[in-house]
Design a protein around this motif. Structure first.
Motif, PDB file in Angstrom:
ATOM      1  N   ALA A  99    -102.161 -94.195 -21.653  1.00 18.78           N
ATOM      2  CA  ALA A  99    -103.118 -94.907 -22.499  1.00 18.78           C
ATOM      3  C   ALA A  99    -103.812 -94.023 -23.532  1.00 18.78           C
ATOM      4  O   ALA A  99    -103.991 -94.454 -24.677  1.00 18.78           O
ATOM      5  CB  ALA A  99    -104.154 -95.620 -21.624  1.00 18.78           C
ATOM      6  N   PRO A 100    -104.212 -92.789 -23.210  1.00 20.00           N
ATOM      7  CA  PRO A 100    -104.817 -91.950 -24.258  1.00 20.00           C
ATOM      8  C   PRO A 100    -103.872 -91.690 -25.426  1.00 20.00           C
ATOM      9  O   PRO A 100    -104.297 -91.706 -26.588  1.00 20.00           O
ATOM     10  CB  PRO A 100    -105.158 -90.648 -23.512  1.00 20.00           C
ATOM     11  N   PHE A 101    -102.587 -91.480 -25.128  1.00 17.62           N
ATOM     12  CA  PHE A 101    -101.610 -91.269 -26.200  1.00 17.62           C
ATOM     13  C   PHE A 101    -101.457 -92.539 -27.030  1.00 17.62           C
ATOM     14  O   PHE A 101    -101.347 -92.481 -28.262  1.00 17.62           O
ATOM     15  CB  PHE A 101    -100.256 -90.867 -25.603  1.00 17.62           C
ATOM     16  N   LEU A 102    -101.433 -93.690 -26.358  1.00 18.84           N
ATOM     17  CA  LEU A 102    -101.290 -94.948 -27.072  1.00 18.84           C
ATOM     18  C   LEU A 102    -102.512 -95.234 -27.934  1.00 18.84           C
ATOM     19  O   LEU A 102    -102.381 -95.761 -29.049  1.00 18.84           O
ATOM     20  CB  LEU A 102    -101.090 -96.089 -26.068  1.00 18.84           C
ATOM     21  N   LEU A 103    -103.681 -94.903 -27.432  1.00 21.53           N
ATOM     22  CA  LEU A 103    -104.899 -95.139 -28.201  1.00 21.53           C
ATOM     23  C   LEU A 103    -104.900 -94.305 -29.476  1.00 21.53           C
ATOM     24  O   LEU A 103    -105.226 -94.798 -30.562  1.00 21.53           O
ATOM     25  CB  LEU A 103    -106.119 -94.804 -27.344  1.00 21.53           C
ATOM     26  N   ILE A 104    -104.500 -93.050 -29.370  1.00 20.94           N
ATOM     27  CA  ILE A 104    -104.431 -92.184 -30.558  1.00 20.94           C
ATOM     28  C   ILE A 104    -103.383 -92.712 -31.534  1.00 20.94           C
ATOM     29  O   ILE A 104    -103.616 -92.790 -32.746  1.00 20.94           O
ATOM     30  CB  ILE A 104    -104.112 -90.749 -30.151  1.00 20.94           C
ATOM     31  N   ALA A 105    -102.217 -93.095 -30.999  1.00 21.90           N
ATOM     32  CA  ALA A 105    -101.150 -93.609 -31.863  1.00 21.90           C
ATOM     33  C   ALA A 105    -101.593 -94.886 -32.576  1.00 21.90           C
ATOM     34  O   ALA A 105    -101.276 -95.093 -33.753  1.00 21.90           O
ATOM     35  CB  ALA A 105     -99.891 -93.870 -31.042  1.00 21.90           C
ATOM     36  N   ALA A 106    -102.333 -95.750 -31.863  1.00 19.15           N
ATOM     37  CA  ALA A 106    -102.789 -96.999 -32.472  1.00 19.15           C
ATOM     38  C   ALA A 106    -103.777 -96.733 -33.595  1.00 19.15           C
ATOM     39  O   ALA A 106    -103.679 -97.324 -34.681  1.00 19.15           O
ATOM     40  CB  ALA A 106    -103.417 -97.896 -31.405  1.00 19.15           C
ATOM     41  N   LEU A 107    -104.726 -95.845 -33.376  1.00 16.26           N
ATOM     42  CA  LEU A 107    -105.755 -95.578 -34.381  1.00 16.26           C
ATOM     43  C   LEU A 107    -105.180 -94.844 -35.594  1.00 16.26           C
ATOM     44  O   LEU A 107    -105.505 -95.171 -36.736  1.00 16.26           O
ATOM     45  CB  LEU A 107    -106.893 -94.773 -33.753  1.00 16.26           C
ATOM     46  N   THR A 108    -104.325 -93.831 -35.349  1.00 13.72           N
ATOM     47  CA  THR A 108    -103.723 -93.117 -36.475  1.00 13.72           C
ATOM     48  C   THR A 108    -102.729 -94.002 -37.214  1.00 13.72           C
ATOM     49  O   THR A 108    -102.617 -93.931 -38.442  1.00 13.72           O
ATOM     50  CB  THR A 108    -103.025 -91.837 -36.001  1.00 13.72           C
ATOM     51  N   GLY A 109    -102.015 -94.856 -36.476  1.00 17.03           N
ATOM     52  CA  GLY A 109    -101.101 -95.792 -37.126  1.00 17.03           C
ATOM     53  C   GLY A 109    -101.845 -96.816 -37.964  1.00 17.03           C
ATOM     54  O   GLY A 109    -101.379 -97.204 -39.039  1.00 17.03           O
ATOM     55  N   LEU A 110    -103.002 -97.239 -37.482  1.00 17.35           N
ATOM     56  CA  LEU A 110    -103.823 -98.182 -38.246  1.00 17.35           C
ATOM     57  C   LEU A 110    -104.255 -97.554 -39.573  1.00 17.35           C
ATOM     58  O   LEU A 110    -104.225 -98.217 -40.624  1.00 17.35           O
ATOM     59  CB  LEU A 110    -105.049 -98.581 -37.428  1.00 17.35           C
TER      60      LEU A 110
END
Length: 483
Positions: free
Chosen positions: A46-57
């Protein structure tokens, strides 16, 4: 659906605790194993996904950010009646920036855009210097250090999303996220749709909408799961397309393309009757002309760009194109379409300007199906395939993934024991040993499938193996203490 799920969904949060795995092998063991996998995969990934989601946004809206930051370079001040010849525009760019060698020229994407004259400058390494020229007045409106045509801002956000500016080591973060995302989504769907308690699970409404009448952890779980159902297709897409250009899984994907001959057709830049150049005279990658053939590029007549473009236009290459000069005396000019918005155009021609003819041609229609899917998937992942609609969908998925992740951690916190003699910061993890309850057929089919999957997705396989080793070690330590 990322992050955590609860083991005993219908208990009050204060009393919730994982039950021991049922005795004997049964299909209930499959659900128990999925609960355990979904929980630990969520906590870990989940921490990796959260970073990927925010940077992707942040990356999703780079076209608008570029216009806001670099509008003076990217747009013309006043649209004229007809553009000037490319040779005149190139001459103006070279007069203002005589350094380096001519690498390529990119025609304007629309009447309000500038022409891009790309220079190879040794001190910039793999990056280039792009000079922006008003096509109607030949006025130089500025220059930027670009990377594969991307502005400094887009390049910075791209690196942030791909590797957190940590280079090759940082790429592991994004590959971990892409590798585990589809596992979390698939496991969450099975757990949510296949739950046996309550009538809501038997209706579409119960699957697609959160239970507003629930309270505490059950309410959070319903929002977590129902939102994940709506996001599932988009998350599967992002996981698959992200893996195709990741480091380790991307290598496996390349091997698959080799095996099925799924690579795009290659353009032959060699002039008819000419001898192939020696390796140190430059390769086939015409997009980097100037690095390996600086002397040849320095001799290029700007009028050649206009001649090559005219031949390519007659051959049917419309829209935005990139015109690249020959790397050496044996090579032709290369003109390639760069229309990434649907319907895409990726035709490419090699042009002999001396004879005014096309010597080689590759067409988008001739791409193998797998090459087409890969190319379109990448453009869709980057938010450019369908324009603003693509951007809005990606933004919605990124925001949704962020919410699902936060709700997952909230469930874990809500399940914590609250009695005075049992207080804890988080809820207990699902019980160990659930694999012992799996039916034999699941083990016979599942173990080889997991091994094959670990080979295809090495980061997924490596992290899963690491979890198994740690889990076994923890179990042995607990057993020895109990003994």
């Amino acid at each position: 659906m990322s992050s955590t799920t609860e083991q005993a969904p219908d208990r009050p949060a204060a009393a919730a605790a994982p039950n021991p795995a049922p005795a004997g092998r049964s299909w209930r063991g499959v659900r128990a194993q999925l609960v355990r996998l979904h929980f630990y995969a969520g906590v870990f990934a989940a921490p990796f996904l959260l970073i990927a989601a925010l940077t992707g946004l942040a990356y999703t809206f780079t076209p608008q950010l570029d216009q806001a930051v670099y509008g003076d370079q990217l747009r013309v001040e006043k649209v004229g009646e007809a553009p000037l010849p490319l040779a005149q525009q190139i001459a103006a760019a070279r007069s203002a920036h005589p350094e380096g060698t001519l690498a390529s020229v990119v025609t304007p994407a629309g009447p309000e855009n500038t022409t891009r004259v790309v220079l190879s400058v040794p001190e910039l390494g793999e990056k280039q210097r792009t000079v922006f020229v008003d096509p109607y007045t030949a006025k130089v409106q500025g220059e930027l250090t670009t990377w594969w045509g991307s502005t400094p801002l887009t390049t910075w956000l791209d690196d942030l999303h791909r590797n957190l500016h940590l280079g090759e080591f940082g790429r592991l973060y994004s590959e971990v996220a892409a590798s585990w995302l589809w596992v979390l989504v698939a496991g969450g769907l099975v757990l949510w749709i296949g739950r046996s308690r309550g009538q809501r699970a038997k209706s579409a409404r119960g699957v697609l909408l959160p239970d507003r009448g629930a309270r505490g952890v059950r309410r959070t779980r319903s929002w977590h799961a129902a939102t994940g159902v709506w996001l599932a297709l988009g998350l599967f897409f992002l996981s698959a397309t992200g893996l195709t250009w990741s480091h380790y899984a991307g290598d496996r994907f390349g091997q698959l393309l080799d095996a099925v001959k799924g690579h795009p057709p290659e353009l032959d830049p060699l002039l008819p009757g000419a001898q192939p150049p020696a390796e140190d005279e430059g390769g086939e990658h015409a997009g980097h002309a100037g690095h390996g053939a600086a002397e040849e590029s320095a001799k290029v007549d700007p009028a050649g760009f206009e001649a090559a473009l005219a031949v390519a236009r007659k051959a049917g290459l419309g829209g935005t194109v990139s015109v690249t000069p020959p790397e050496n005396a044996s090579s032709a000019w290369v003109v390639a379409q760069n229309d990434n918005t649907w319907p895409v155009h990726y035709d490419k021609v090699a042009v002999d300007t001396a004879k005014g003819e096309v010597t080689s041609h590759t067409r988008w229609a001739d791409y193998p199906a797998l090459a087409k899917l890969s190319k379109l998937g990448v453009q869709g992942h980057m938010g450019v395939l369908f324009g603003i609609v693509n951007q809005i969908v990606l933004a919605a998925v990124a925001i949704g993934l962020t919410l699902v992740t936060v709700w997952g951690y909230r469930m874990w916190w809500q399940r914590r024991p609250t009695r005075e003699d049992r207080k804890a910061a988080f809820g207990k993890a699902p019980a160990r040993g659930t694999w012992r309850q799996l039916p034999p057929v699941v083990l016979v089919v599942g173990v080889p499938a997991v091994v094959a999957l670990g080979w295809a997705l090495p980061v997924l396989g490596g992290t899963l193996l690491g979890f198994v080793v740690v889990d076994v070690a923890v179990g042995l330590v607990k057993r020895s203490r109990t003994a």
